[in-house]
Structure formats: structure tokens, C-alpha cells
Design an enzyme around this catalytic site. Sequence first.
Site, PDB file in Angstrom:
ATOM      1  CB  THR A  36      -0.959   0.034   1.204  1.00 25.90           C
ATOM      2  OG1 THR A  36      -0.205  -0.151   2.410  1.00 25.90           O
ATOM      3  CG2 THR A  36      -2.018  -1.052   1.080  1.00 25.90           C
ATOM      4  CB  ILE A  68       9.518  -0.194  -2.919  1.00 26.61           C
ATOM      5  CG1 ILE A  68      10.627   0.859  -2.799  1.00 26.61           C
ATOM      6  CG2 ILE A  68       9.919  -1.258  -3.941  1.00 26.61           C
ATOM      7  CD1 ILE A  68      11.938   0.324  -2.245  1.00 26.61           C
ATOM      8  NE  ARG A  94       1.522  -3.250   9.656  1.00 29.48           N
ATOM      9  CZ  ARG A  94       2.269  -2.520  10.482  1.00 29.48           C
ATOM     10  NH1 ARG A  94       2.472  -2.939  11.720  1.00 29.48           N
ATOM     11  NH2 ARG A  94       2.792  -1.380  10.066  1.00 29.48           N
ATOM     12  CG  ASP A 110       1.492  -7.679  12.012  1.00 25.15           C
ATOM     13  OD1 ASP A 110       2.623  -7.600  11.492  1.00 25.15           O
ATOM     14  OD2 ASP A 110       1.225  -7.234  13.141  1.00 25.15           O
ATOM     15  CG  ASN A 122       7.911  -3.654  -0.556  1.00 29.14           C
ATOM     16  OD1 ASN A 122       8.932  -3.022  -0.791  1.00 29.14           O
ATOM     17  ND2 ASN A 122       6.837  -3.092   0.018  1.00 29.14           N
ATOM     18  CE1 TYR A 159      15.564  -1.688   6.874  1.00 29.54           C
ATOM     19  CE2 TYR A 159      17.664  -1.032   5.904  1.00 29.54           C
ATOM     20  CZ  TYR A 159      16.301  -1.255   5.783  1.00 29.54           C
ATOM     21  OH  TYR A 159      15.686  -1.059   4.565  1.00 29.54           O
ATOM     22  CE  LYS A 208      15.328  -4.649   4.312  1.00 30.48           C
ATOM     23  NZ  LYS A 208      14.104  -5.275   3.728  1.00 30.48           N
ATOM     24  CB  VAL A 223      12.961   4.819  -2.170  1.00 27.96           C
ATOM     25  CG1 VAL A 223      11.812   4.999  -3.159  1.00 27.96           C
ATOM     26  CG2 VAL A 223      14.025   3.895  -2.737  1.00 27.96           C
ATOM     27  CB  THR A 270       8.705   5.193   0.713  1.00 22.37           C
ATOM     28  OG1 THR A 270       9.661   4.887   1.746  1.00 22.37           O
ATOM     29  CG2 THR A 270       9.275   4.797  -0.646  1.00 22.37           C
TER      30      THR A 270
END
Length: 257
Positions: free
Chosen positions: A10, A13, A33, A59, A86, A148, A152, A181, A183
Site C-alpha cells: 500500500t 516500493i 495490514r 501482519d 517488500n 537493519y 538485509k 527512496v 516513501t
Amino acid sequence: MTTALITGSTAGIGAAFARRLAADGHNLVLVARDIERLRDQATELHDRHGIEAEVLTADLATDGGIESVEKRLSDRRAPVDLLVNNAGFGNKGRFLEVPVADELTMLKVHCEAVLRLTSVAVTGMTARGRGGVVNVASVAAFVPRGTYGASKAWVVQFTQGVARDLADSGVRLMALCPGLVRTEFHERAGMGVDDIPDWMWLDADKLVTAALADLARGKTVSVPDPRYKALMGAVKLAPRGLLGGITSKTGRKYGPR
């Protein structure tokens, strides 16, 4: 018509993937969610492009959420031809400033969910002899930057390993490693981004176009922008100790305010 399932569809990306794939004529399974945002997104994409868009609230920080997506991916009556893992988020603060529970939730979403959903998806894809998986990672995978970046990095290594194992199956897997990005990601994490130079920001729609081109070419890792390709080239040459100090300072500068 083929069907693509997108987690975290939603915003950001994920939404860009949904727009592009719908425009290309793919039916969609939209996973997030927020049921209201999902319904609005599905209606808009159906009305604009004439495709079918299912909605699935889940979720991925919970076993129940992951299981609901696994169930949809294993439905042989309506097979999924492309999976885009994603869904993800950032935690604000350095190590020990972030509760361990939040770190474990990140690993659940970034690693466990990606592992489980990829496993179910490629089981059906290999049986059909075709399909694709895009696991959204980050350029943070290539620098020492806490949980993080570590999560990744796992996504990149996992995707490359599975791609190698399934090389002759007709199924393609690719880790997508974008830079910054525009977002909702940073706002949700409470990160200050006002001082980040404009040249470092990527457009989500252009990023997705480049990513899908890389997937079609059979790449297993995509850094879809010349600027970040150059930066990652410099990263490979930088001493790890120096790099760790720079990324830590950068994280504090552009992190939570």
C-alpha cells in the site's frame, strides 16, 4: 494473465510494484495490514487497468499473518507467478537504544517471513517450471549498520543461494537493493531526513522499472541506479573500520531526531 503477490503493497516500493504490474496486465494479490488502504488500492488499480486485485490483510510480524500469506501462495487453483517480498520497516536508535523485542520483530519480518514465503512460492513455481521472486533488500546490506543492515544482508545472501540452487528450474530470484527512496519508511521510523541531499533520493516508479528489467535479464542482485552502483563500488574499496565509523555517524545524523 499472470498473478503477482506483493507484501507491503500500500505504500512506497510495494505500491510502485503494484502500479507497474497492474499497468502491464498482471492480476494482483495485495498484502498489508490496513484493510481500508488495501481496498482503496485494489479498487483504483482495477478501475484504471481492468485487472483483478485481491486483498489480504496480514501482519508479517506474527505467525498467523505469515501463515495466511503462505496459504494463499500454496493455492493451486489460483497460482502466484511472481512474489514480491517488500514488507519491512526501520527501528530508530542505535543498538541498546532499541528494545530487543523490536529487533526480533524486524528479524521476523525481514528474514523469517521472507524465508517462509519464498519457500512456499518456489515450491509451486518449480513444479510449474516458471515464476519469479523479488526480495526487497537495501544497499544497507553492504555496510555495517546494525540489525537493519544485517537483516538485509541476510536477504541478499539467502536470495543468491536459492537462485543458485534453482538455476535450472525456470524460477528466477533476485534481491533488490535500493538506496534512499521517497516513501513513508523514514517517517514511520521517526527518522530525520531534511538534510539528505536531493541527489541521493530515488523515485520508486523508476526504481521498479529498473528492477523488473534486471529480473528479466536474470540478475540475482539489483542495485537499480548508477549513483548507488558507484557508491557500492566505493564501499568495496573502503577499509571496513573506516566504513563502520562513517555509516554509524551517518545513521546518527539522518536518524531519529
